[in-house]
Motif scaffolding. Structure first.
Motif, PDB file in Angstrom:
ATOM      1  N   ILE A   1      96.532  52.010  71.936  1.00 42.18           N
ATOM      2  CA  ILE A   1      95.214  52.560  71.651  1.00 42.18           C
ATOM      3  C   ILE A   1      94.674  51.877  70.398  1.00 42.18           C
ATOM      4  N   PRO A   2      93.383  52.060  70.104  1.00 44.50           N
ATOM      5  CA  PRO A   2      92.847  51.450  68.892  1.00 44.50           C
ATOM      6  C   PRO A   2      93.661  51.816  67.655  1.00 44.50           C
TER       7      PRO A   2
ATOM      8  N   ARG B   1      89.199  64.624  67.129  1.00 43.46           N
ATOM      9  CA  ARG B   1      89.002  64.979  68.532  1.00 43.46           C
ATOM     10  C   ARG B   1      87.914  64.109  69.167  1.00 43.46           C
ATOM     11  N   SER B   2      86.859  63.874  68.419  1.00 40.67           N
ATOM     12  CA  SER B   2      85.788  63.023  68.932  1.00 40.67           C
ATOM     13  C   SER B   2      86.260  61.578  69.087  1.00 40.67           C
ATOM     14  N   PHE B   3      87.095  61.136  68.153  1.00 42.09           N
ATOM     15  CA  PHE B   3      87.672  59.796  68.221  1.00 42.09           C
ATOM     16  C   PHE B   3      88.457  59.612  69.524  1.00 42.09           C
TER      17      PHE B   3
ATOM     18  N   PRO C   1      82.814  38.544  72.988  1.00 46.28           N
ATOM     19  CA  PRO C   1      82.965  39.845  72.318  1.00 46.28           C
ATOM     20  C   PRO C   1      83.848  39.778  71.083  1.00 46.28           C
ATOM     21  N   LEU C   2      83.465  40.523  70.061  1.00 47.15           N
ATOM     22  CA  LEU C   2      84.307  40.744  68.889  1.00 47.15           C
ATOM     23  C   LEU C   2      84.809  42.188  68.916  1.00 47.15           C
ATOM     24  N   GLN C   3      85.676  42.513  67.963  1.00 49.06           N
ATOM     25  CA  GLN C   3      86.267  43.848  67.983  1.00 49.06           C
ATOM     26  C   GLN C   3      85.260  44.930  67.615  1.00 49.06           C
ATOM     27  N   MET C   4      85.498  46.120  68.160  1.00 47.11           N
ATOM     28  CA  MET C   4      84.701  47.302  67.812  1.00 47.11           C
ATOM     29  C   MET C   4      85.326  48.055  66.648  1.00 47.11           C
ATOM     30  N   THR C   5      86.543  47.692  66.260  1.00 45.35           N
ATOM     31  CA  THR C   5      87.255  48.427  65.215  1.00 45.35           C
ATOM     32  C   THR C   5      86.645  48.173  63.840  1.00 45.35           C
ATOM     33  N   GLY C   6      86.610  49.216  63.028  1.00 40.90           N
ATOM     34  CA  GLY C   6      86.111  49.104  61.665  1.00 40.90           C
ATOM     35  C   GLY C   6      84.607  49.095  61.527  1.00 40.90           C
TER      36      GLY C   6
ATOM     37  N   LEU D   1      83.716  56.836  68.545  1.00 41.36           N
ATOM     38  CA  LEU D   1      84.955  56.059  68.602  1.00 41.36           C
ATOM     39  C   LEU D   1      84.914  54.935  67.584  1.00 41.36           C
ATOM     40  N   MET D   2      83.832  54.161  67.587  1.00 40.97           N
ATOM     41  CA  MET D   2      83.726  53.036  66.658  1.00 40.97           C
ATOM     42  C   MET D   2      83.610  53.507  65.210  1.00 40.97           C
ATOM     43  N   ARG D   3      82.916  54.617  65.005  1.00 36.52           N
ATOM     44  CA  ARG D   3      82.702  55.101  63.640  1.00 36.52           C
ATOM     45  C   ARG D   3      84.007  55.491  62.958  1.00 36.52           C
ATOM     46  N   PHE D   4      84.931  56.065  63.719  1.00 38.90           N
ATOM     47  CA  PHE D   4      86.136  56.610  63.103  1.00 38.90           C
ATOM     48  C   PHE D   4      87.389  55.775  63.373  1.00 38.90           C
ATOM     49  N   THR D   5      87.214  54.541  63.835  1.00 38.13           N
ATOM     50  CA  THR D   5      88.353  53.639  64.002  1.00 38.13           C
ATOM     51  C   THR D   5      88.499  52.797  62.744  1.00 38.13           C
ATOM     52  N   ASP D   6      89.681  52.726  62.224  1.00 39.68           N
ATOM     53  CA  ASP D   6      89.915  51.936  61.014  1.00 39.68           C
ATOM     54  C   ASP D   6      89.701  50.457  61.299  1.00 39.68           C
TER      55      ASP D   6
END
Length: 531
Positions: free
Chosen positions: A48-49, A68-70, A260-265, A387-392
């Protein structure tokens, strides 16, 4: 016989040996190796992310509601889309069944999914789930390789699977019987490419000219695939959409590619104030000027604030980025982009609501769309945003080599850090404590720079011109397979060299890099692959 991954690495080594001697250093390659990419998922599954954010001191975790939203965002982003509201293979909104072959125990959805679990796929599209383009090295990452025939894998076992490949080469264009022709630029072991037309063409693929005979700018995305022939949607038996003649546009040099680039962070980047971006620019203005580096923000045409997402920083926010991608890449209409990119009734079915993905108002939760269940109220596109907002952000190597440590200083000494700003700070006070007042180790100034004729793609977006690009954030670059906006290379040496061309702001910096000793160049490469 050498394995698929061994052949790829051998080919890369041969290319490096043939490289210009002034760049005789060697790209260390994907950190963790290709076996640590999505390509190994049939044997080991896919992670997972990266974990959700924690507050900077490490003591206060992300709030329970945010977490939970993540996780709900992961479920939504992993859903495989059908094209019909009533023909999804499992109940709308529910997790797809676990992989029957490897029996993984990780959080659903197992990826790639074998059955459709959502709906709304557009008559024209580039992908049929978010993680179809964002999975390297984990879900939410950049583009890479996937097992091309997961249905056969489920039926016949791991031995039936072909080696992992670009999912645009077979998996997405032909899933469920779709009758798409794969253009030559979507190579089996090449990058995932989105296509834009530089100039407008007519139905025959010929250039359209204005009254003065000049070509007319286009710049928009032209989706690769149609739903023609799809077997799991009985509502569109007469769909006869045809794909654009991509090969003709390729011959006419009328294509501009994006990977595509990553959605993380991205939530951290979204939380950086404009004044922080401008202050970092001002702090290095003298050094920039001395090396011929300008740089300017792309700005919103509505309120004048700095836009920062996308290869040309054309999107203002994660919310805009998410809603637009859902419509453009998957053809799924939503509250932010309510009009379909292709409205042919024969290919959209008689009962498909538009916009398709909206805030959920159901009075019960029978199909996971209850207005009274907080996790199920939000539309998918808003859940992707969370998801993107709360991914490190992507994490660097925990124990970089002495060469990589020395390379970080050299990276700054030659001037790379003047554009690839190592760190910025998020806003001091935010509604979400996990995002406020924390460093963002993005290695980007989020500004536009003229990269010269060599990288110019002929496309303007917002205030960004045909040869301007946002400084690509380098966090996570150590585990990327392909580089530059069009994925033209998988070799960092070539990517660095491509920064130098007529009119590029990076010419002086690349010149300084070229004059380094080979061991110093190698140290910079080792540093980059440690990110």
């Amino acid at each position: 016989m050498p394995s698929y991954f061994s052949r790829i690495l051998l080919a890369a080594s041969i290319v490096l040996l043939l490289t210009d001697h002034s760049f005789a250093q060697r790209d260390p390659g994907v950190r963790g190796g290709l076996q640590n990419t999505g390509g190994g998922l049939q044997a080991q599954g896919i992670k997972i992310p990266v974990p959700p954010l924690i507050v900077r001191n490490g003591n206060t975790q992300i709030s329970d509601n945010e977490k939970r939203s993540f996780y709900e965002g992961i479920l939504r982003a992993g859903q495989l889309e059908s094209s019909c509201d009533n023909c999804a293979m499992v109940t709308d909104g529910s997790p797809a069944p676990k992989n029957p072959i490897n029996g993984l125990k990780e959080l659903d959805p197992i990826f790639p999914q074998f059955t459709t679990n959502s709906n709304g796929l557009g008559a024209r599209h580039n992908a049929d789930q978010c993680f179809g383009c964002h999975f390297q090295p984990t879900l939410g990452g950049s583009g890479g390789f996937l097992v091309p025939n997961p249905v056969d894998l489920a039926k016949f076992g791991p031995g039936a699977a072909r080696p992992p490949e670009n999912p645009q080469f077979d998996l997405i264009p032909h899933r469920f019987g779709k009758q798409n022709i794969v253009p030559s630029f979507e190579e089996r072991y090449g990058p995932i490419r989105e296509v834009r037309f530089i100039h407008k063409v007519d139905a025959n693929g010929d250039f359209i000219r204005d009254s003065n005979g000049a070509l007319i700018a286009d710049g928009g995305v032209h989706q690769l695939w149609t739903v023609k022939g799809i077997s799991n949607d009985p509502t569109i038996p007469n769909c006869s959409l045809t794909q654009p003649n991509f090969e003709k546009q390729l011959r006419q040099n009328n294509l501009a590619f994006r990977i595509p680039l990553q959605m993380t962070g991205l939530g951290l980047i979204d939380s950086i104030q404009d004044r922080e971006i401008l202050a970092r620019q001002a702090a290095t203005q003298g050094a920039r000027t001395a090396l011929g580096i300008a740089g300017r923000p792309n700005r919103s045409g509505n309120d004048g604030t700095i836009t920062r997402f996308g290869w040309k920083a054309q999107n203002k926010s994660l919310t805009m980025f998410s809603g637009e991608a859902y419509n453009v890449e998957m053809g799924i209409t939503n509250e932010l982009f309510p009009t379909a990119t292709e409205e042919d009734p024969a290919c959209n079915g008689p009962n498909k609501p538009e916009p398709n993905d909206v805030t959920r108002m159901d009075s019960d939760d029978e199909i996971n769309q209850s207005f009274f269940n907080p996790l199920h109220v939000l539309a998918d596109w808003m859940q992707f945003t969370l998801l993107m907002r709360f991914t490190d952000g992507p994490q660097p190597a925990p124990n970089p080599s002495p060469s990589a440590i020395r390379g970080r200083q050299l990276f700054s000494d030659v001037g790379c850090a003047l554009c690839h700003t190592p760190t910025m700070q998020t806003a001091p006070v935010m509604n979400s404590a996990v995002l406020q007042n924390r460093p963002v180790n993005l290695f980007s100034d989020l500004l536009l720079h003229d990269m010269g004729a060599g990288l110019a793609d002929g496309v303007s977006q917002g205030q960004a011109g045909p040869s301007e690009f946002r400084t690509t954030p380098l966090w996570g670059v150590g585990q990327r397979i392909f580089f530059l906006h069009d994925g033209r290379t998988s070799d960092l040496v070539d990517a660095i060299r491509a920064h130098r061309s007529n009119g590029s702001e990076a010419n002086a910096v690349i010149g300084a890099f070229s004059n380094l000793q080979i061991s110093d160049k190698q140290a910079i490469l080792d540093f980059l692959r440690s990110l």
